[in-house]
Motif scaffolding. Sequence first.
Motif, PDB file in Angstrom:
ATOM      1  N   GLY A 152       6.266   5.428   6.235  1.00  0.00           N
ATOM      2  CA  GLY A 152       5.388   6.520   6.618  1.00  0.00           C
ATOM      3  C   GLY A 152       3.924   6.152   6.719  1.00  0.00           C
ATOM      4  O   GLY A 152       3.112   6.981   7.103  1.00  0.00           O
ATOM      5  N   VAL A 153       3.564   4.927   6.367  1.00  0.00           N
ATOM      6  CA  VAL A 153       2.165   4.505   6.413  1.00  0.00           C
ATOM      7  C   VAL A 153       1.950   3.645   7.659  1.00  0.00           C
ATOM      8  O   VAL A 153       2.507   2.557   7.778  1.00  0.00           O
ATOM      9  N   VAL A 154       1.141   4.176   8.591  1.00  0.00           N
ATOM     10  CA  VAL A 154       0.891   3.500   9.860  1.00  0.00           C
ATOM     11  C   VAL A 154      -0.594   3.616  10.201  1.00  0.00           C
ATOM     12  O   VAL A 154      -1.167   4.711  10.127  1.00  0.00           O
ATOM     13  N   ASP A 155      -1.195   2.500  10.558  1.00  0.00           N
ATOM     14  CA  ASP A 155      -2.577   2.469  11.020  1.00  0.00           C
ATOM     15  C   ASP A 155      -2.696   1.270  11.958  1.00  0.00           C
ATOM     16  O   ASP A 155      -2.830   0.127  11.506  1.00  0.00           O
ATOM     17  N   ASP A 156      -2.605   1.535  13.255  1.00  0.00           N
ATOM     18  CA  ASP A 156      -2.589   0.455  14.245  1.00  0.00           C
ATOM     19  C   ASP A 156      -3.875  -0.372  14.237  1.00  0.00           C
ATOM     20  O   ASP A 156      -3.828  -1.589  14.416  1.00  0.00           O
ATOM     21  N   GLU A 157      -4.999   0.270  14.013  1.00  0.00           N
ATOM     22  CA  GLU A 157      -6.270  -0.459  13.985  1.00  0.00           C
ATOM     23  C   GLU A 157      -6.328  -1.385  12.768  1.00  0.00           C
ATOM     24  O   GLU A 157      -6.767  -2.531  12.863  1.00  0.00           O
ATOM     25  N   VAL A 207       0.817  -1.214   0.000  1.00  0.00           N
ATOM     26  CA  VAL A 207       0.000   0.000   0.000  1.00  0.00           C
ATOM     27  C   VAL A 207       0.853   1.267   0.000  1.00  0.00           C
ATOM     28  O   VAL A 207       1.580   1.541   0.952  1.00  0.00           O
ATOM     29  N   PHE A 208       0.734   2.036  -1.078  1.00  0.00           N
ATOM     30  CA  PHE A 208       1.345   3.355  -1.216  1.00  0.00           C
ATOM     31  C   PHE A 208       0.246   4.404  -1.135  1.00  0.00           C
ATOM     32  O   PHE A 208      -0.096   5.042  -2.123  1.00  0.00           O
ATOM     33  N   ARG A 209      -0.334   4.569   0.020  1.00  0.00           N
ATOM     34  CA  ARG A 209      -1.367   5.577   0.255  1.00  0.00           C
ATOM     35  C   ARG A 209      -1.124   6.189   1.616  1.00  0.00           C
ATOM     36  O   ARG A 209      -0.439   5.605   2.457  1.00  0.00           O
ATOM     37  N   ARG A 210      -1.710   7.349   1.869  1.00  0.00           N
ATOM     38  CA  ARG A 210      -1.567   7.992   3.182  1.00  0.00           C
ATOM     39  C   ARG A 210      -2.152   7.108   4.268  1.00  0.00           C
ATOM     40  O   ARG A 210      -3.102   6.355   4.031  1.00  0.00           O
ATOM     41  N   SER A 211      -1.607   7.266   5.465  1.00  0.00           N
ATOM     42  CA  SER A 211      -2.060   6.452   6.599  1.00  0.00           C
ATOM     43  C   SER A 211      -3.570   6.503   6.776  1.00  0.00           C
ATOM     44  O   SER A 211      -4.207   5.482   7.027  1.00  0.00           O
ATOM     45  N   ASP A 226       5.231   0.817   7.808  1.00  0.00           N
ATOM     46  CA  ASP A 226       6.301   1.812   7.853  1.00  0.00           C
ATOM     47  C   ASP A 226       7.646   1.224   7.434  1.00  0.00           C
ATOM     48  O   ASP A 226       8.679   1.557   8.011  1.00  0.00           O
ATOM     49  N   VAL A 227       7.633   0.333   6.450  1.00  0.00           N
ATOM     50  CA  VAL A 227       8.869  -0.247   5.925  1.00  0.00           C
ATOM     51  C   VAL A 227       8.773  -0.378   4.406  1.00  0.00           C
ATOM     52  O   VAL A 227       7.676  -0.393   3.844  1.00  0.00           O
ATOM     53  N   CYS A 228       9.919  -0.476   3.762  1.00  0.00           N
ATOM     54  CA  CYS A 228       9.980  -0.595   2.305  1.00  0.00           C
ATOM     55  C   CYS A 228      10.596  -1.933   1.932  1.00  0.00           C
ATOM     56  O   CYS A 228      11.658  -2.280   2.449  1.00  0.00           O
ATOM     57  N   PRO A 229       9.970  -2.694   1.038  1.00  0.00           N
ATOM     58  CA  PRO A 229      10.540  -3.987   0.675  1.00  0.00           C
ATOM     59  C   PRO A 229      11.914  -3.873   0.024  1.00  0.00           C
ATOM     60  O   PRO A 229      12.766  -4.740   0.225  1.00  0.00           O
ATOM     61  N   ALA A 230      12.159  -2.818  -0.728  1.00  0.00           N
ATOM     62  CA  ALA A 230      13.472  -2.657  -1.366  1.00  0.00           C
ATOM     63  C   ALA A 230      14.557  -2.479  -0.307  1.00  0.00           C
ATOM     64  O   ALA A 230      15.641  -3.069  -0.406  1.00  0.00           O
ATOM     65  N   ILE A 231      14.289  -1.693   0.700  1.00  0.00           N
ATOM     66  CA  ILE A 231      15.263  -1.488   1.781  1.00  0.00           C
ATOM     67  C   ILE A 231      15.433  -2.779   2.572  1.00  0.00           C
ATOM     68  O   ILE A 231      16.558  -3.192   2.872  1.00  0.00           O
TER      69      ILE A 231
END
Length: 130
Positions: free
Chosen positions: A100-105, A73-77, A120-125
Amino acid sequence: MREDVDWILENCQVWAIVGLSGNPSRAAHGVARFLQQRGKKIVPVHPKAETVHGEQGYATLADIPFAVDAVDVFRRSEEAGQFVDEAISVGAKAVWFQLGVVDDEAYRRAKDAGLRMVMDVCPAIEWRSR
């Protein structure tokens, strides 16, 4: 979370990439190419349903006529949680929220449904750090 990162990278072959368009200046474009170069099948998911990196795009996850393993998912949290619900609906095995994408629920919903999930992680990294 490390266990889920490794599991997703090793076991998920078909990645639906939410927010992937033909715009090469967007992060999704580069990450999709990276995954593709490592043998993963990418599936662009964007309202315009564009073909990207030679792969047919779809407007929604529900429009994809075959199974997907991971939903990246490349969308805002504040917009990302709905894609967890859609991933559950289409039978995905995992959800990956980009940097940068975080949604605990949404994370709890995914885990409660039995999906692997990272935020909040990138597969490439992560691939390079293994």
